[in-house]
Design an enzyme around this catalytic site. Structure first.
Site, PDB file in Angstrom:
ATOM      1  N   SER A  98       1.237  -1.481  -0.153  1.00 40.11           N
ATOM      2  CA  SER A  98       0.203  -0.305   0.020  1.00 40.11           C
ATOM      3  C   SER A  98       0.934   1.174   0.070  1.00 40.11           C
ATOM      4  O   SER A  98       2.367   1.219   0.893  1.00 40.11           O
ATOM      5  CB  SER A  98      -0.895  -0.165   1.043  1.00 40.11           C
ATOM      6  OG  SER A  98      -1.915   0.910   0.974  1.00 40.11           O
ATOM      7  N   HIS A 102       2.527  12.070  -1.456  1.00 43.06           N
ATOM      8  CA  HIS A 102       2.064  13.442  -1.112  1.00 43.06           C
ATOM      9  C   HIS A 102       3.157  14.402  -1.120  1.00 43.06           C
ATOM     10  O   HIS A 102       4.251  14.979  -0.584  1.00 43.06           O
ATOM     11  CB  HIS A 102       1.619  14.136   0.712  1.00 43.06           C
ATOM     12  CG  HIS A 102       0.369  13.201   0.950  1.00 43.06           C
ATOM     13  ND1 HIS A 102      -1.083  13.609   0.716  1.00 43.06           N
ATOM     14  CD2 HIS A 102       0.162  12.480   1.597  1.00 43.06           C
ATOM     15  CE1 HIS A 102      -1.929  12.658   1.450  1.00 43.06           C
ATOM     16  NE2 HIS A 102      -1.543  11.973   2.376  1.00 43.06           N
ATOM     17  N   HIS A 112      -2.431   7.728  -4.473  1.00 39.96           N
ATOM     18  CA  HIS A 112      -2.297   6.109  -4.027  1.00 39.96           C
ATOM     19  C   HIS A 112      -3.036   5.382  -4.601  1.00 39.96           C
ATOM     20  O   HIS A 112      -3.204   5.189  -5.234  1.00 39.96           O
ATOM     21  CB  HIS A 112      -4.465   6.541  -3.071  1.00 39.96           C
ATOM     22  CG  HIS A 112      -4.628   4.816  -2.336  1.00 39.96           C
ATOM     23  ND1 HIS A 112      -5.674   4.030  -3.128  1.00 39.96           N
ATOM     24  CD2 HIS A 112      -4.131   4.228  -1.247  1.00 39.96           C
ATOM     25  CE1 HIS A 112      -5.900   3.603  -2.430  1.00 39.96           C
ATOM     26  NE2 HIS A 112      -4.956   3.074  -0.854  1.00 39.96           N
ATOM     27  N   ASN A 114      -3.005   0.427  -4.011  1.00 44.65           N
ATOM     28  CA  ASN A 114      -2.928  -0.594  -3.300  1.00 44.65           C
ATOM     29  C   ASN A 114      -2.775  -1.822  -3.513  1.00 44.65           C
ATOM     30  O   ASN A 114      -4.112  -1.892  -4.375  1.00 44.65           O
ATOM     31  CB  ASN A 114      -4.012  -0.315  -1.971  1.00 44.65           C
ATOM     32  CG  ASN A 114      -4.142  -1.550  -0.816  1.00 44.65           C
ATOM     33  OD1 ASN A 114      -4.721  -2.751  -1.119  1.00 44.65           O
ATOM     34  ND2 ASN A 114      -3.006  -1.905   0.269  1.00 44.65           N
ATOM     35  N   ARG A 116      -3.024  -5.819  -2.875  1.00 47.88           N
ATOM     36  CA  ARG A 116      -2.962  -7.106  -1.586  1.00 47.88           C
ATOM     37  C   ARG A 116      -4.414  -8.365  -2.163  1.00 47.88           C
ATOM     38  O   ARG A 116      -4.951  -8.605  -3.235  1.00 47.88           O
ATOM     39  CB  ARG A 116      -4.204  -6.644  -0.252  1.00 47.88           C
ATOM     40  CG  ARG A 116      -5.885  -5.720  -1.085  1.00 47.88           C
ATOM     41  CD  ARG A 116      -6.145  -5.399   0.118  1.00 47.88           C
ATOM     42  NE  ARG A 116      -7.554  -4.958   0.031  1.00 47.88           N
ATOM     43  CZ  ARG A 116      -8.211  -4.234  -1.443  1.00 47.88           C
ATOM     44  NH1 ARG A 116      -6.745  -3.471  -1.931  1.00 47.88           N
ATOM     45  NH2 ARG A 116      -9.258  -3.745  -1.461  1.00 47.88           N
ATOM     46  N   HIS A 151      -5.689   7.546 -15.954  1.00 46.18           N
ATOM     47  CA  HIS A 151      -6.708   6.697 -16.597  1.00 46.18           C
ATOM     48  C   HIS A 151      -6.093   6.236 -18.047  1.00 46.18           C
ATOM     49  O   HIS A 151      -7.011   4.842 -17.780  1.00 46.18           O
ATOM     50  CB  HIS A 151      -7.916   8.134 -17.134  1.00 46.18           C
ATOM     51  CG  HIS A 151      -8.903   8.726 -15.411  1.00 46.18           C
ATOM     52  ND1 HIS A 151      -9.549   6.994 -14.510  1.00 46.18           N
ATOM     53  CD2 HIS A 151      -8.978   8.945 -14.447  1.00 46.18           C
ATOM     54  CE1 HIS A 151     -10.166   8.483 -13.819  1.00 46.18           C
ATOM     55  NE2 HIS A 151      -9.812   9.158 -13.687  1.00 46.18           N
ATOM     56  N   HIS A 181     -20.440  11.818   3.582  1.00 49.55           N
ATOM     57  CA  HIS A 181     -20.706  12.977   4.038  1.00 49.55           C
ATOM     58  C   HIS A 181     -20.713  14.608   3.701  1.00 49.55           C
ATOM     59  O   HIS A 181     -21.515  15.524   4.074  1.00 49.55           O
ATOM     60  CB  HIS A 181     -20.163  12.655   5.837  1.00 49.55           C
ATOM     61  CG  HIS A 181     -19.011  12.902   5.856  1.00 49.55           C
ATOM     62  ND1 HIS A 181     -17.784  12.778   5.301  1.00 49.55           N
ATOM     63  CD2 HIS A 181     -17.654  13.855   6.256  1.00 49.55           C
ATOM     64  CE1 HIS A 181     -16.422  12.225   5.136  1.00 49.55           C
ATOM     65  NE2 HIS A 181     -16.138  13.901   5.345  1.00 49.55           N
TER      66      HIS A 181
END
Length: 316
Positions: A98, A102, A112, A114, A116, A151, A181
């Protein structure tokens, strides 16, 4: 069935290759990664080992982490069984790489990635295994041509695995990296997949490798192109504000963060994804027509691989 030996060989090699590529971009006078190997005894809640490579205060990257881990536990945490309740109470073993990067320059996006694999076992069930992963881009001052490159690289990596695979994983990413949220995307997406076992181990492992191997080509050319653009305090201030959204997602919604914390994982490694400088402001909105407002116009999901390269960009 999952082959742990092949998985570990691939994941550790991937970590090494990505660390080397980033250090090359930093240059000879730039910062280097600190390798922090760790091991958790088998009698603890979560047993395992790994190596967290951390870079802080670099010439290009203000903070970055590239981590390999292999862990096991007596019972899957709630975050792993929320969509598969039949696996509650299963022992598990997980392994993967992972990373979060920044950059210091606000014209360079955060990224980012990852990849797994996980195996779940219980005496009354056949073993269940699956792969997961993906990568996504979070710009502050977006350049359409950079987003399109990211992309397109993702799409090309998934092309051998079915004509509709990229479209499905791109939509999954758009839906996953969404701050419910805030009713707002975290960034401009990429690809995301989980619970992948269809087609057998070899296909799934090959797809996972394709995603991991594509990361440096998808992301580092963007950084090389934008790292020397001039910026001022206004741009850094907006970058810090938008990084707040990154922190909110990782601590509230991210399944990987929740899995690590709920299973008793290593906190330093789990929270390496957080940026070093972040700001929040109450009910703030960018000025209409400003470069900062342009970001919000770019966040709406779209097929970036079909977007013309001549789309308007912010500052050449």
């Amino acid at each position: 069935m999952i082959d742990p030996t092949r998985l570990k060989a691939y994941f550790t090699d991937l970590q090494t290759r990505i660390v080397t590529a980033i250090e090359t971009l930093e240059g000879r006078t730039g910062a280097s990664f600190r390798a922090d190997p760790w091991e958790r005894e088998a009698h603890s809640l979560l047993a395992g080992s790994g190596c967290t490579c951390i870079l802080e205060g670099g010439r290009v990257f203000e903070r970055g982490g590239v981590a390999f881990s292999q862990v096991s536990g007596a019972a899957l945490p709630a975050s792993a069984t929320a969509k598969r309740p039949e696996l509650a109470g299963c022992a598990f073993a997980a392994m993967g790489v992972s990373l979060v990067l920044h950059p210091e320059n606000p014209y360079c996006p955060t990224a980012h990635m990852n990849v797994r694999a996980l195996l779940a076992t219980r005496a009354d069930l056949d073993p269940a295994w699956w792969f997961g992963g993906g990568m996504d881009l979070t710009p502050y001052y977006p350049f359409a041509e950079d987003i399109r490159h990211f992309h397109m690289t993702c799409k090309q990596a998934l092309q051998p695995f079915g004509a509709d695979t990229h479209a499905r994983y791109k939509q999954w990413c758009d839906e996953y990296f969404f701050l419910k949220h805030r009713n707002e995307p975290r960034g401009v997406g990429g690809i995301f997949f989980d619970d992948l076992s269809e087609g057998g181990f070899e296909r799934c492992f090959a797809l996972t490798r394709a995603v991991g191997d594509a990361f440096t080509e998808a992301y580092l050319p963007i950084i090389a192109k934008r790292q020397n653009l001039p910026y001022g305090e206004r741009e850094r201030d907006f970058q810090a504000y938008r990084r707040g959204r990154y922190v909110e997602f990782n601590l509230v919604w991210d399944r990987g963060t929740l899995f690590g914390l709920q299973s008793g994982g290593r906190t330093e490694s789990i929270l390496m994804s957080l940026p070093p400088v972040v700001k929040w402001r109450y009910d703030w909105h960018p000025e209409a027509g400003s470069a900062e407002a342009a970001l919000y116009d770019m966040l709406a999901p779209r097929d970036w691989t079909e977007a013309p390269a001549t789309w308007p960009i912010l500052r050449s």
